[in-house]
Scaffold this motif. Structure first.
Motif, short mmCIF file in Angstrom:
data_model
loop_
_atom_site.label_atom_id
_atom_site.label_comp_id
_atom_site.label_asym_id
_atom_site.label_seq_id
_atom_site.Cartn_x
_atom_site.Cartn_y
_atom_site.Cartn_z
N ALA A 17 0.82 -1.34 0.01
CA ALA A 17 -0.06 0.15 -0.05
C ALA A 17 0.93 1.13 -0.10
N ILE A 18 0.56 2.12 -0.52
CA ILE A 18 1.05 3.75 -0.42
C ILE A 18 -0.17 4.74 -0.10
N VAL A 19 0.28 5.71 0.80
CA VAL A 19 -0.35 6.71 1.09
C VAL A 19 0.18 8.07 0.33
N LEU A 20 -0.52 8.82 -0.26
CA LEU A 20 0.02 10.25 -0.45
C LEU A 20 -0.82 11.31 -0.04
N PHE A 21 -0.27 12.38 0.56
CA PHE A 21 -0.97 13.24 1.05
C PHE A 21 -0.01 14.76 1.04
N ARG A 22 -1.21 15.73 0.88
CA ARG A 22 -0.51 17.26 0.67
C ARG A 22 -0.27 17.88 1.83
N THR A 23 0.74 18.57 2.26
CA THR A 23 0.87 19.35 3.46
C THR A 23 1.05 20.82 2.79
N ILE A 24 1.23 21.78 3.64
CA ILE A 24 1.33 23.27 3.46
C ILE A 24 2.56 23.43 2.36
N ASP A 25 3.69 22.75 2.58
CA ASP A 25 5.01 22.76 2.13
C ASP A 25 5.33 22.13 0.72
N GLN A 26 4.57 20.83 0.76
CA GLN A 26 5.11 19.80 -0.20
C GLN A 26 4.15 18.49 -0.30
N TRP A 27 4.39 17.79 -1.27
CA TRP A 27 3.52 16.48 -1.11
C TRP A 27 4.33 15.41 -0.47
N ARG A 28 3.82 14.32 0.57
CA ARG A 28 4.65 13.66 1.33
C ARG A 28 3.93 12.15 0.72
N PHE A 29 4.59 11.14 1.19
CA PHE A 29 4.19 9.52 0.95
C PHE A 29 4.61 8.63 2.01
N ALA A 30 3.97 7.49 2.09
CA ALA A 30 4.44 6.58 2.88
C ALA A 30 4.13 5.25 2.15
N LEU A 31 5.14 4.28 2.11
CA LEU A 31 4.78 3.14 1.40
C LEU A 31 4.99 2.09 2.30
N TYR A 32 3.90 0.98 2.50
CA TYR A 32 3.79 0.11 3.54
C TYR A 32 4.29 -1.34 2.87
N PHE A 33 5.05 -2.14 3.70
CA PHE A 33 5.50 -3.25 3.24
C PHE A 33 5.16 -4.46 4.24
N THR A 34 5.28 -5.74 3.71
CA THR A 34 4.86 -6.92 4.63
C THR A 34 5.92 -7.84 4.10
#
Length: 103
Positions: A17-34
């Protein structure tokens, strides 16, 4: 000797899975592994924070492939939270990278 980044990437498991979100300054992501479980996260240098979500999704996809070390297929969907998208990784092409020992 392998670099720490290479060793760290190779020690991650299968991306799911991957999550993408926008903050005030930039786009951030988190990539989940099993298998083994883990999370890789970071920010995108492009697009800017006011950039289009589709452009950020494409950039996050490339980051996910870089961390995974192989081609992936991601199905994106909007989240209930504003400026946030969630992706399910539905296919992995190629073998999982071999784990390198640090010596």
């Amino acid at each position: 000797m392998a670099s720490k980044r290479k060793y760290w990437r190779d020690s991650l498991g299968t991306p799911t899975a991957i999550v993408l979100f926008r903050t005030i300054d930039q786009w951030r992501f988190a990539l989940y592994f099993t298998e083994p479980q883990g999370v890789a996260d970071g920010y995108l240098t492009h697009p800017e924070a006011d950039g289009e979500p589709a452009e950020a999704q494409a950039a996050a996809y490339l980051k996910a492939e870089e961390f995974a070390g192989r081609p992936l297929t991601v199905s994106w969907r909007p989240s209930e939270k504003p400026d946030r998208w969630e992706g399910t990784i539905t296919a992995h092409t190629g073998e999982r990278p071999a784990t390198h020992a640090v010596g």
